[in-house]
Structure formats: C-alpha cells, structure tokens
Design a protein around this motif. Structure first.
Motif, mmCIF file in Angstrom:
data_model
loop_
_atom_site.group_PDB
_atom_site.id
_atom_site.type_symbol
_atom_site.label_atom_id
_atom_site.label_comp_id
_atom_site.label_asym_id
_atom_site.label_seq_id
_atom_site.Cartn_x
_atom_site.Cartn_y
_atom_site.Cartn_z
ATOM 1 N N UNK A 96 0.847 -1.189 0.000
ATOM 2 C CA UNK A 96 0.000 0.000 0.000
ATOM 3 C C UNK A 96 0.882 1.238 0.000
ATOM 4 N N UNK A 97 0.404 2.272 -0.670
ATOM 5 C CA UNK A 97 1.052 3.576 -0.654
ATOM 6 C C UNK A 97 -0.042 4.630 -0.590
ATOM 7 N N UNK A 98 0.351 5.847 -0.361
ATOM 8 C CA UNK A 98 -0.611 6.943 -0.323
ATOM 9 C C UNK A 98 -0.561 7.721 -1.628
ATOM 10 N N UNK A 99 -1.699 8.315 -1.978
ATOM 11 C CA UNK A 99 -1.883 8.959 -3.274
ATOM 12 C C UNK A 99 -2.515 10.330 -3.069
ATOM 13 N N UNK A 100 -1.971 11.329 -3.759
ATOM 14 C CA UNK A 100 -2.585 12.654 -3.772
ATOM 15 C C UNK A 100 -3.611 12.656 -4.897
ATOM 16 N N UNK A 101 -4.816 13.107 -4.602
ATOM 17 C CA UNK A 101 -5.917 13.050 -5.555
ATOM 18 C C UNK A 101 -6.322 14.433 -6.050
ATOM 19 N N UNK A 102 -7.365 14.451 -6.839
ATOM 20 C CA UNK A 102 -7.811 15.632 -7.583
ATOM 21 C C UNK A 102 -7.987 16.904 -6.756
ATOM 22 N N UNK A 103 -8.436 16.792 -5.524
ATOM 23 C CA UNK A 103 -8.725 18.023 -4.776
ATOM 24 C C UNK A 103 -7.477 18.855 -4.497
ATOM 25 N N UNK A 104 -6.301 18.302 -4.639
ATOM 26 C CA UNK A 104 -5.072 19.079 -4.462
ATOM 27 C C UNK A 104 -4.847 20.064 -5.619
ATOM 28 N N UNK A 105 -5.365 19.750 -6.780
ATOM 29 C CA UNK A 105 -5.168 20.608 -7.951
ATOM 30 C C UNK A 105 -5.726 21.999 -7.671
ATOM 31 N N UNK A 106 -4.924 23.000 -7.961
ATOM 32 C CA UNK A 106 -5.244 24.417 -7.775
ATOM 33 C C UNK A 106 -5.234 24.844 -6.302
ATOM 34 N N UNK B 183 -6.388 29.098 -3.246
ATOM 35 C CA UNK B 183 -6.585 27.714 -2.811
ATOM 36 C C UNK B 183 -7.925 27.515 -2.108
ATOM 37 N N UNK B 184 -8.296 28.429 -1.257
ATOM 38 C CA UNK B 184 -9.560 28.262 -0.520
ATOM 39 C C UNK B 184 -10.760 28.237 -1.462
ATOM 40 N N UNK B 185 -10.696 29.005 -2.537
ATOM 41 C CA UNK B 185 -11.788 29.017 -3.516
ATOM 42 C C UNK B 185 -11.884 27.685 -4.262
ATOM 43 N N UNK B 186 -10.742 27.035 -4.501
ATOM 44 C CA UNK B 186 -10.713 25.787 -5.262
ATOM 45 C C UNK B 186 -10.935 24.552 -4.404
ATOM 46 N N UNK B 187 -10.672 24.658 -3.113
ATOM 47 C CA UNK B 187 -10.795 23.506 -2.226
ATOM 48 C C UNK B 187 -12.225 22.975 -2.248
ATOM 49 N N UNK B 188 -12.365 21.715 -2.636
ATOM 50 C CA UNK B 188 -13.669 21.073 -2.675
ATOM 51 C C UNK B 188 -14.379 21.113 -4.013
ATOM 52 N N UNK B 189 -13.853 21.876 -4.967
ATOM 53 C CA UNK B 189 -14.488 21.915 -6.289
ATOM 54 C C UNK B 189 -14.185 20.628 -7.054
ATOM 55 N N UNK B 190 -15.130 20.192 -7.816
ATOM 56 C CA UNK B 190 -14.991 18.964 -8.601
ATOM 57 C C UNK B 190 -14.466 19.262 -10.003
ATOM 58 N N UNK B 191 -14.099 18.213 -10.694
ATOM 59 C CA UNK B 191 -13.711 18.280 -12.113
ATOM 60 C C UNK B 191 -12.520 19.198 -12.364
ATOM 61 N N UNK B 192 -11.478 19.050 -11.555
ATOM 62 C CA UNK B 192 -10.279 19.887 -11.697
ATOM 63 C C UNK B 192 -9.183 19.224 -12.526
#
Length: 107
Positions: free
Chosen positions: A1-11, A92-101
């Motif tokens: 197992x490893x950890x993965x950074x996912x879409x919500x990090x973008x922007x 960053x705060x504006x983008x945090x939680x937005x989908x389809x990034x």
C-alpha cells in the motif's frame, strides 16, 4: 500500500503534508503535489495534515480517483522533491472542494 494525492489538491497545493513526511516522498509541480510510491513508507503522517483532504491510501481511493495512482507515480519521477511547507496557491480556498479539476492539472 502507498498513499496517493488526488484531484482536490489541484489548484490548492497545500504543502503541510510535505513538511511532516519522514522520507521526502512528496514532489511539487506548478499546481499540484504528488507522492512517489517508491519512496512512500505508508506511515500516513501526511493524511491528517492535508487541509484539502486529498490524500488517501491507494486501496481506499474515492470513486473516480484511481487514475491518480499512475499520475502520482509518473510525476513523482519527474518533479522535484518538496521538503518544507510553502504558502498554498493564492486562491486555494476558492478551489478547495471543487470537482472536475483534472483538466487544470499543469504537468
């Protein structure tokens, strides 16, 4: 197992996670961070530090995020290591939680 950074990090690119990593497995791109799976020791220290809740174990990825396993592996070989916390992206705060990034990911 490893950890993965996912879409919500973008922007967002919060870097709190990189500072607590004991093995320097985080790599920094223009608007995203990744984890090098060959360096990650599965300690999970980064998970609670991520303000965007964007880091998951590879076997616990949210629906539709499995492609980030390959993205992290590939970009982890290309991007430079990040060791210290830096300021997040200005909006960053504006983008945090937005989908389809995904289309916004700058490689």
């Amino acid at each position: 197992m490893t950890y993965v950074v996912t879409e919500n990090c973008i922007q967002c690119k919060y870097t709190d996670c990189a500072e607590v990593c004991p093995v320097e497995c985080f790599h920094e791109g223009p608007n995203f961070l990744v984890i090098d799976p060959d360096e990650c020791i599965d300690c999970a220290a980064c998970v609670p530090e991520c303000p965007a809740d964007a880091i998951f174990a590879d076997d616990e990825l949210p629906t539709g995020q499995k492609d980030f396993i390959a993205i992290n592996a590939r970009l982890g070989r290309e991007w430079p290591v990040i060791l210290r916390k830096k300021a997040a992206l200005p909006d960053a705060e504006e983008w945090n939680g937005k989908a389809n990034k995904r289309p916004l990911l700058v490689e």
